[in-house]
Design a protein around this motif. Structure first.
Motif, short mmCIF file in Angstrom:
data_model
loop_
_atom_site.label_atom_id
_atom_site.label_comp_id
_atom_site.label_asym_id
_atom_site.label_seq_id
_atom_site.Cartn_x
_atom_site.Cartn_y
_atom_site.Cartn_z
N LEU A 1 42.59 21.05 -4.24
CA LEU A 1 41.77 20.14 -5.04
C LEU A 1 40.56 19.65 -4.23
N ALA A 2 40.80 19.20 -3.01
CA ALA A 2 39.71 18.69 -2.17
C ALA A 2 38.70 19.79 -1.85
N GLY A 3 39.20 20.95 -1.47
CA GLY A 3 38.30 22.06 -1.14
C GLY A 3 37.48 22.52 -2.32
N ALA A 4 38.13 22.65 -3.47
CA ALA A 4 37.42 23.10 -4.68
C ALA A 4 36.41 22.04 -5.13
N MET A 5 36.75 20.78 -4.95
CA MET A 5 35.84 19.70 -5.35
C MET A 5 34.57 19.72 -4.50
N ILE A 6 34.72 19.83 -3.20
CA ILE A 6 33.54 19.84 -2.33
C ILE A 6 32.71 21.09 -2.59
N ALA A 7 33.36 22.21 -2.84
CA ALA A 7 32.62 23.44 -3.16
C ALA A 7 31.83 23.26 -4.46
N TYR A 8 32.47 22.67 -5.45
CA TYR A 8 31.79 22.42 -6.72
C TYR A 8 30.58 21.53 -6.52
N LEU A 9 30.75 20.46 -5.77
CA LEU A 9 29.67 19.49 -5.59
C LEU A 9 28.50 20.04 -4.78
N ALA B 1 27.76 23.53 -4.25
CA ALA B 1 27.19 24.80 -4.75
C ALA B 1 25.92 24.55 -5.56
N ALA B 2 24.96 25.45 -5.40
CA ALA B 2 23.66 25.30 -6.07
C ALA B 2 23.74 25.62 -7.56
N LYS B 3 24.37 26.73 -7.89
CA LYS B 3 24.51 27.18 -9.27
C LYS B 3 25.89 27.77 -9.45
N HIS B 4 26.30 27.92 -10.70
CA HIS B 4 27.61 28.51 -11.01
C HIS B 4 28.72 27.77 -10.25
N LYS B 5 28.65 26.47 -10.28
CA LYS B 5 29.54 25.62 -9.50
C LYS B 5 31.02 25.92 -9.76
N HIS B 6 31.36 26.17 -11.02
CA HIS B 6 32.76 26.44 -11.34
C HIS B 6 33.27 27.69 -10.62
N ARG B 7 32.41 28.67 -10.44
CA ARG B 7 32.83 29.90 -9.74
C ARG B 7 33.20 29.60 -8.29
N PHE B 8 32.46 28.71 -7.67
CA PHE B 8 32.76 28.37 -6.27
C PHE B 8 34.05 27.55 -6.16
N PHE C 1 41.02 21.26 -12.14
CA PHE C 1 40.90 19.79 -12.11
C PHE C 1 39.69 19.37 -11.28
N ALA C 2 39.42 20.08 -10.21
CA ALA C 2 38.25 19.77 -9.38
C ALA C 2 36.97 19.98 -10.19
N ILE C 3 36.94 21.01 -11.01
CA ILE C 3 35.77 21.26 -11.86
C ILE C 3 35.60 20.11 -12.86
N LEU C 4 36.70 19.70 -13.49
CA LEU C 4 36.62 18.61 -14.45
C LEU C 4 36.13 17.32 -13.78
N ALA C 5 36.66 17.03 -12.61
CA ALA C 5 36.24 15.84 -11.88
C ALA C 5 34.78 15.99 -11.43
N GLY C 6 34.42 17.15 -10.95
CA GLY C 6 33.05 17.40 -10.53
C GLY C 6 32.06 17.23 -11.65
N GLN C 7 32.44 17.65 -12.86
CA GLN C 7 31.56 17.50 -14.02
C GLN C 7 31.36 16.03 -14.36
N ARG C 8 32.34 15.20 -14.07
CA ARG C 8 32.21 13.76 -14.31
C ARG C 8 31.29 13.13 -13.26
N ILE C 9 31.34 13.66 -12.04
CA ILE C 9 30.51 13.13 -10.96
C ILE C 9 29.08 13.62 -11.10
N GLN C 10 28.91 14.89 -11.46
CA GLN C 10 27.58 15.50 -11.63
C GLN C 10 27.46 16.00 -13.07
N PRO C 11 27.35 15.10 -14.04
CA PRO C 11 27.36 15.53 -15.45
C PRO C 11 26.17 16.38 -15.87
N HIS C 12 25.10 16.38 -15.12
CA HIS C 12 23.92 17.15 -15.53
C HIS C 12 23.99 18.62 -15.13
N HIS C 13 25.06 19.05 -14.46
CA HIS C 13 25.17 20.45 -14.02
C HIS C 13 26.06 21.22 -14.94
#
Length: 140
Positions: free
Chosen positions: A71-79, A81-88, A128-140
């Motif tokens: 979760l922590a690793g995927a969250m930081i990768a999501y936050l 990553a420049a584009k295609h955040k979910h893939r990272f 879950f990291a993607i869902l949380a990341g989308q809440r933190i960075q909703p414009h991506h």
């Protein structure tokens, strides 16, 4: 070029943070839930010999280490990553899933734990990291 560097940093930091969280939880595990007497959880041979002494409670911390590390690793990768955040985020989940599969062959554990760990601790945590990341960075 900047996007490439951000994406490489996302992968590197995702793996490093995830592994750090995982190892920190594994390290404190015996203090929170002591292993059965005579079993050294840092030694594969000792684990093999003493695995029959383990109760379900002894698998809580390894599961949390795998899940929260991913979760922590995927969250930081999501936050990062420049584009295609979910893939990272999923890339980090797959990376740790591969580690979990390898560990399931090297470290003795009951089948129920291996199944639970492989099915829930990795790819769902990346999701879950993607869902949380989308809440933190909703414009991506």
């Amino acid at each position: 070029m900047l996007n490439l560097l951000r994406n490489l940093l996302a992968i590197l930091l995702g793996i490093l943070l995830g592994a750090t969280v995982n190892m920190a939880l594994i390290h404190i595990s015996p203090a929170l839930i002591p292993p059965p007497a005579g079993v050294d959880v840092t030694n594969t041979e000792s684990l093999s010999l003493g695995i029959d002494l383990f109760e379900p409670k002894h698998f809580v911390m390894p599961f949390l280490a795998h899940a929260l590390g991913t979760l922590a690793g995927a969250m930081i990768a999501y936050l990062i990553a420049a584009k295609h955040k979910h893939r990272f985020a999923y890339l980090i989940g797959v990376f740790f899933l591969c580690g979990g599969v390898a560990a399931s062959f090297m470290i003795p554990a009951p089948g129920w734990f291996i199944a639970l760990d492989l099915v829930i601790a990795y790819l769902p945590m990346a999701w879950f990291a993607i869902l949380a990341g989308q809440r933190i960075q909703p414009h991506h």
